[in-house]
Design a protein around this motif. Structure first.
Motif, PDB file in Angstrom:
ATOM      1  N   LEU A 122       0.830  -1.211   0.000  1.00  0.00           N
ATOM      2  CA  LEU A 122       0.000   0.000   0.000  1.00  0.00           C
ATOM      3  C   LEU A 122       0.863   1.259   0.000  1.00  0.00           C
ATOM      4  CD1 LEU A 122      -2.647  -1.234   2.571  1.00  0.00           C
ATOM      5  CD2 LEU A 122      -3.089  -0.689   0.183  1.00  0.00           C
ATOM      6  N   GLU A 127      -0.048   5.349  -0.725  1.00  0.00           N
ATOM      7  CA  GLU A 127      -0.599   5.716   0.574  1.00  0.00           C
ATOM      8  C   GLU A 127       0.506   6.269   1.476  1.00  0.00           C
ATOM      9  OE1 GLU A 127      -3.658   5.747   1.457  1.00  0.00           O
ATOM     10  OE2 GLU A 127      -4.636   4.517  -0.080  1.00  0.00           O
ATOM     11  N   ILE A 365      -7.041   7.815   6.935  1.00  0.00           N
ATOM     12  CA  ILE A 365      -7.509   7.569   5.571  1.00  0.00           C
ATOM     13  C   ILE A 365      -8.746   8.422   5.314  1.00  0.00           C
ATOM     14  CG2 ILE A 365      -6.592   5.225   5.422  1.00  0.00           C
ATOM     15  CD1 ILE A 365      -9.331   4.143   6.158  1.00  0.00           C
ATOM     16  N   GLU A 368     -13.299   8.105   0.928  1.00  0.00           N
ATOM     17  CA  GLU A 368     -13.341   7.302  -0.294  1.00  0.00           C
ATOM     18  C   GLU A 368     -12.487   6.042  -0.158  1.00  0.00           C
ATOM     19  OE1 GLU A 368     -12.438   7.789  -5.099  1.00  0.00           O
ATOM     20  OE2 GLU A 368     -12.272   9.506  -3.751  1.00  0.00           O
ATOM     21  N   THR A 369     -11.293   6.198   0.441  1.00  0.00           N
ATOM     22  CA  THR A 369     -10.427   5.038   0.665  1.00  0.00           C
ATOM     23  C   THR A 369     -11.074   4.051   1.632  1.00  0.00           C
ATOM     24  OG1 THR A 369      -8.456   6.406   0.317  1.00  0.00           O
ATOM     25  CG2 THR A 369      -8.142   4.298   1.438  1.00  0.00           C
ATOM     26  N   TYR A 372     -13.769   2.085  -0.179  1.00  0.00           N
ATOM     27  CA  TYR A 372     -13.198   1.088  -1.079  1.00  0.00           C
ATOM     28  C   TYR A 372     -12.809  -0.173  -0.305  1.00  0.00           C
ATOM     29  CZ  TYR A 372      -9.632  -1.251  -3.891  1.00  0.00           C
ATOM     30  OH  TYR A 372      -8.882  -2.191  -4.555  1.00  0.00           O
ATOM     31  N   TRP A 373     -12.094  -0.012   0.815  1.00  0.00           N
ATOM     32  CA  TRP A 373     -11.634  -1.182   1.560  1.00  0.00           C
ATOM     33  C   TRP A 373     -12.758  -1.844   2.344  1.00  0.00           C
ATOM     34  CZ3 TRP A 373      -7.598  -3.479  -0.008  1.00  0.00           C
ATOM     35  CH2 TRP A 373      -6.552  -2.763  -0.585  1.00  0.00           C
TER      36      TRP A 373
END
Length: 593
Positions: A122, A127, A365, A368-369, A372-373
């Motif tokens: 990542l 990131e 984070i 949006e991140t 996603y996860w």
């Protein structure tokens, strides 16, 4: 008006959940598919991204959808609490202590190395270092709620999975504090320190241990005297909730309290009844949890970001499977066990969602991140049963490849035969004695090394976990002349005896017991003969002494048989087994007289 809406909403949600349980469990059981997939699909269908999105256009769908997904989240959390409680019931403090090397060795290696590798990937993808650390730790966690119902807690795969998952549950609190401490919002948090949580948590655990040892036997004894299943259930749920609230109040995870409650009850003689009476609630609450997972999957987003999401799921699964498999091989596990466990543990966890929420709150984070996860995690949870099946197939292929020549030499008996469940030292000796008297038998064991060694010696032994329905079908119990259980796992053995007695009321069930108290419990569970190791060793020693002193063999054998029958009768009648203390006292009185 507002007061009438909430009950209607709750009843509608309850209708959907109970309807899902009533349809999904029988349908998928008939198809021999785990209901886990069914519940997740139900959540996907009735959630806000499924049929729930059509309620404004078709109001009648309101009655078959979940209108407020957050309203059922407490029930899902309670399901996880009950699951950890059931796991505690299957353990004991002695067994947990014997697993310390796996829990703090294998568990630490699997979690930290997986988090490190995922974090490096990542970080390389752009990131920040704190974000990569937080995401790596979150994604390295595996699902207790899904893995253990699939693997069980016995056998090489079950024990390995349990040890790693126990370490992850213990590490959850330090992980959450770590992410809160390194986040940009840490200065404004004002929350309790890790030190405060640890010392308060230690005090709460100590109080629960002492209170549990002193109070639980008395509490369940009083409940048992009433012969009221309702009161017994209420006492069981009271213990679980109090322990979960106590650990949650000081900042520890409520599931730690639930696990501790299970461990404490497992040390009492009432653990079998508690397990049986709480199991239906655990299954239903776990189903609610799985429905919430399905409701979190937005198919529109999945379709739009299909390839990035696929890459995320595949990356997490591959990294975790490789790390877990290698770690198990380093710890000395067989290739088949390591591969099967590695693939089974490869998906993310329900606690991944908790850690992701913590990382988002700490501003590690962005939203949006995190979304996603979260979707990657939901998809990973959905495919866990498929990964379990893939691991089972892969492990079986490796096992066959390593033991193909030995298996070819063994001819499994057909027709009526004895079934030996557990083919370690005791089971193998029983098999040799049956063979010496030309009595056909078949054995089963969950340790691939023992199975391979036995088959190499020409003994008809199968590999499998006796708790799995497919394994029971393979044994063809309808043609069993006798069932012999030799495992040294008291809680597991009692549960299997009940299951086998319900399936074959007429067949003799001969069981190895740890001691006389365990033998009494096995008789209550349906065993025909329970053989306590402590008593048998005493009888054999007595036989050797009498023969060496010159007493003729015939009278010695007759007296040993008579004494064995006397002790068995005392065990079956007393239930609690004070047979040995009373026996010693009577001998002293006779000697003094």
């Amino acid at each position: 008006m507002a007061g009438s809406i909430a009950p209607t909403t709750a009843l509608s949600d309850a209708l959907v959940i109970l309807g899902a349980a009533g349809i999904v469990i029988p349908a998928f059981a008939r198809l021999r598919i785990t209901p886990i997939i069914g519940f997740i699909l139900v959540g996907l269908a009735v959630g806000p991204y499924g049929l729930g999105a059509l309620v404004p256009r078709y109001p009648w769908l309101y009655h078959v959808t979940i209108s407020d997904p957050h309203a059922i989240e407490p029930f899902a959390e309670f399901g996880i609490v009950l699951l950890l409680f059931e796991i505690g019931l299957e353990l004991s403090f002695n067994r947990l202590w014997s697993m310390r090397r796996l829990v703090f060795g294998l568990g630490a290696i699997e979690l930290l190395v997986s988090a490190l590798l995922l974090g490096l990937v990542l970080r390389a993808s752009g990131e920040t270092t704190p974000a990569a650390l937080g995401l790596g730790l979150a994604l390295a966690l595996s699902s207790t709620a899904l893995v253990l119902p699939i693997s069980g807690t016995q056998g090489p795969v079950g024990r390995a999975a349990l040890s790693m998952l126990l370490f992850e549950d213990i590490a959850l609190v330090p992980i959450i504090f770590l992410l809160g401490a390194i986040g940009p919002m840490a200065a404004a948090g004002g929350g309790p320190s890790l030190f405060d949580t640890l010392w308060k948590g230690g005090m709460v655990v100590l109080v629960l241990l002492v209170a549990g040892k002193l109070l639980l036997p008395r509490l369940f004894a009083q409940a048992a005297k009433t012969k009221s299943p309702e009161l017994f259930l209420a006492a069981s749920l009271l213990v679980v909730i109090v322990a979960a609230l106590a650990t949650g109040a000081v900042g520890l995870s409520p599931i730690m309290g639930a696990l501790l409650a299970g461990l404490l009850i497992a040390e009492t003689e009432y653990h079998g009844e508690v397990e049986a009476i709480t199991k239906p609630f655990k299954g239903l609450a776990l189903g609610v949890f799985l429905i919430t997972i399905g409701m979190g999957i937005n198919l529109a987003v999945v379709w739009r970001d299909f390839w990035p999401l696929l890459a995320g799921v595949a990356g997490v699964v591959v990294v975790k499977a490789l790390v877990t498999t290698v770690a198990l091989r380093i710890m000395g596990k067989q290739r088949a066990t390591a591969l099967q466990t590695g693939i089974l543990m490869a998906s993310p966890s329900e606690t991944t969602l908790i850690v992701l929420g913590t990382a988002g709150t700490a501003a590690l984070i962005d939203a949006e991140t995190a979304q996603y996860w979260q979707i990657v995690t939901a998809i990973g949870l959905t495919i866990t049963p498929l990964l379990a099946k893939l691991g089972e197939i892969s492990g079986a292929r490796v096992e066959r490849a390593e033991g193909r020549s030995a298996e070819a030499e063994v001819e499994e008996p057909v027709g009526d035969r004895a079934v030996i469940i557990g083919f370690g030292r005791v089971g193998r000796l029983i098999g040799e004695m049956l063979k010496a008297h030309d009595t056909p038998y078949i054995g089963i064991d969950s340790d691939p090394a023992m199975v391979r060694e036995a088959r190499a010696a020409g003994m008809p032994v199968l590999f499998g976990n006796i708790e799995a329905a497919t394994v029971v079908d393979r044994l063809d119990l309808d043609h069993a002349r006798a069932l012999i259980l030799t495992m040294d796992e008291p809680v597991l053995v009692s549960r299997i005896v009940r299951k086998l007695r319900a399936r074959r009321p007429d067949v003799p069930i001969i069981v190895r017991a740890r001691d006389a108290t365990h033998a009494a419990e096995l008789y209550r569970a349906g065993a025909s003969h329970a053989v306590p190791e402590t008593l048998e060793s005493s009888l054999q020693l007595s036989e050797a002494v009498l023969v060496d002193l010159g007493v003729p063999m015939g009278p010695v054998i007759a007296s040993i048989h008579e004494k064995r029958d006397e002790l068995r009768k005392q065990i079956m009648e007393d239930g609690e087994l004070d047979a040995l203390p009373r026996l010693k006292s009577s001998r002293l009185r006779e000697r003094n007289a």
